[in-house]
Design an enzyme around this catalytic site. Structure first.
Site, mmCIF file in Angstrom:
data_model
loop_
_atom_site.group_PDB
_atom_site.id
_atom_site.type_symbol
_atom_site.label_atom_id
_atom_site.label_comp_id
_atom_site.label_asym_id
_atom_site.label_seq_id
_atom_site.Cartn_x
_atom_site.Cartn_y
_atom_site.Cartn_z
ATOM 1 N NE ARG A 130 -1.913 -1.950 3.342
ATOM 2 C CZ ARG A 130 -2.301 -2.277 4.568
ATOM 3 N NH1 ARG A 130 -3.514 -1.985 4.972
ATOM 4 N NH2 ARG A 130 -1.474 -2.883 5.391
ATOM 5 C CG ASP A 188 3.157 6.438 2.286
ATOM 6 O OD1 ASP A 188 2.121 6.089 2.867
ATOM 7 O OD2 ASP A 188 4.296 6.343 2.772
ATOM 8 C CE1 TYR A 212 7.814 0.567 -2.520
ATOM 9 C CE2 TYR A 212 8.525 -1.334 -1.240
ATOM 10 C CZ TYR A 212 7.536 -0.443 -1.610
ATOM 11 O OH TYR A 212 6.289 -0.552 -1.080
ATOM 12 N NE ARG A 248 8.477 9.031 1.826
ATOM 13 C CZ ARG A 248 7.331 9.595 2.182
ATOM 14 N NH1 ARG A 248 6.184 8.929 2.032
ATOM 15 N NH2 ARG A 248 7.309 10.813 2.677
#
Lengths: 247, 247
Positions: free
Chosen positions: A50, A52, A111, A198
């Site tokens: 999910r 952001d 990622y 992040r």
């Protein structure tokens, strides 16, 4: 009911994130609305991750169950036709068994975080990368990233809103790659905590700028305290690349 | 007066093209307005190439003359600060002699045309590439491109609005490169006719799709007739990469 696995690309800029929200557009809703337009069925789309608001997907995986008989290729074409003008595209669609779950069957998530080091503002890739006035010390960032790989308590790199039961994760890969003024950080794990990529990139950027030593990242990890986090990188540069499943 | 050479990146999507227009925004006007805001002077910005609406620049070269004493780095920073929110960035700025001209001193211009071959619509790169369904025959496109390299009368590949005196140009490079579903066509020449790159790419795409044989491109060139053109590719995929100057 037939279960279909989707591979989804999306531009995260106009969305509040993957998950359906009351107060704004989401990728999940864009796909669910298209599926309703195609089938007349109220479907729920489940994703591998999910993401952001402002985070992008190049190869997100998701699944949905549909009662109406339809071939995977026809479903993909119909979803893409109905999903416009949302910047979401179904790249692949296949029939899977009913126990295949985009989130729970997922073995590994990958990622990429894209950084552009220059003084001038971004133009065509505004919102698609994090601009930092350069240059960054990439070997130092690589040394710092080695401290994070492996099984650790990542409390420092976890959002206060993270809903995971445990802060322990096994980071399989954290690689910093440079091509001229472009730096990519690749991260792979079975699963990540909320904001983990992040937060790791934010700290690596401090190392790249010489504000932190590589060992400061190790110490921040050992602190197991969100207050020890140096910086949370913006969503702009984050791309969900792909997810792995059994077979 | 001091002459400054600029290296400019821009996203062509919101612009009517490089050249100043009465009826819409242009890259030239965005830079000239920023220069006026910085210096109070009405400057004219000259570019290596006047790109069409929707065409992008990664390393466009341009020049402008300014009376106010200002260092190149300060000018670049001030232009970038004032040019927002236009998607235009000054990547480099240097003082040059008064006989240096972005257009007339230019020895070679380099373009890239980006094609993405897939059925699904584009998301984050909408307007930044030309999407074509299905695989293209890249070896056939490479064979066809060889017919265009060299000194030829390119009337077939020239817009009806082209203002050049002669239709003869020397094409130094026309290279088709594939990486998975991405195909780039690189084109280099001292100068190009209006729409030449897009017209060449349009015909190469027909070859890639099997609608034309590679020799049809040779015949279209030999016809020296715009009516022999197979297809003019859309501006979306075209990027002005860089320009070369003496020394």
């Amino acid at each position: 009911m037939t279960r279909f696995a989707l591979t989804v690309e999306f531009d995260g800029r106009p969305f509040m994130g993957w998950q359906r929200q009351d107060h704004g557009p989401s990728v999940q809703q864009a796909i669910e609305d298209a599926a309703y337009a195609v089938t007349g069925e109220d479907v729920v789309v489940h994703a591998a991750g999910r993401t952001d608001a402002g985070v992008h997907g190049l190869g997100m995986r998701a699944h949905l169950d549909i009662a109406k008989p339809i071939a995977p290729f026809r479903l993909m074409e119909a979803l893409n036709a109905r999903i416009r003008p949302n910047p979401v595209a179904i790249l692949a669609c296949e029939e899977v068994s009913e126990d295949w779950h985009a989130r729970f069957s997922c073995l590994s998530r990958h990622y990429e975080y894209r950084i552009v080091t220059r003084r001038a503002p971004l133009t065509w890739e505004k919102g698609l990368a994090w601009r930092l006035s350069g240059p960054l010390d990439v070997p130092a960032m690589q040394a710092a990233s080695a401290h994070l790989v492996g099984r650790h308590d990542f409390t420092t790199f976890r959002s206060a809103h993270c809903q995971a039961e445990s802060p322990v994760r096994t980071l399989d890969l954290l690689e910093v790659v440079q091509h001229r003024e472009r730096i990519s950080v690749f991260a792979s794990a079975r699963s990540f905590l909320h904001h983990q990529v992040r937060s790791m990139v934010g700290c690596l950027s401090l190392v790249g700028q010489g504000k932190w030593a590589p060992e400061d990242v190790r110490d921040a990890l050992a602190a197991r305290d969100r207050a020890a986090l140096g910086l949370n990188a913006p969503p702009d540069g984050l791309f969900f690349l792909r997810a792995d499943y059994p077979q």
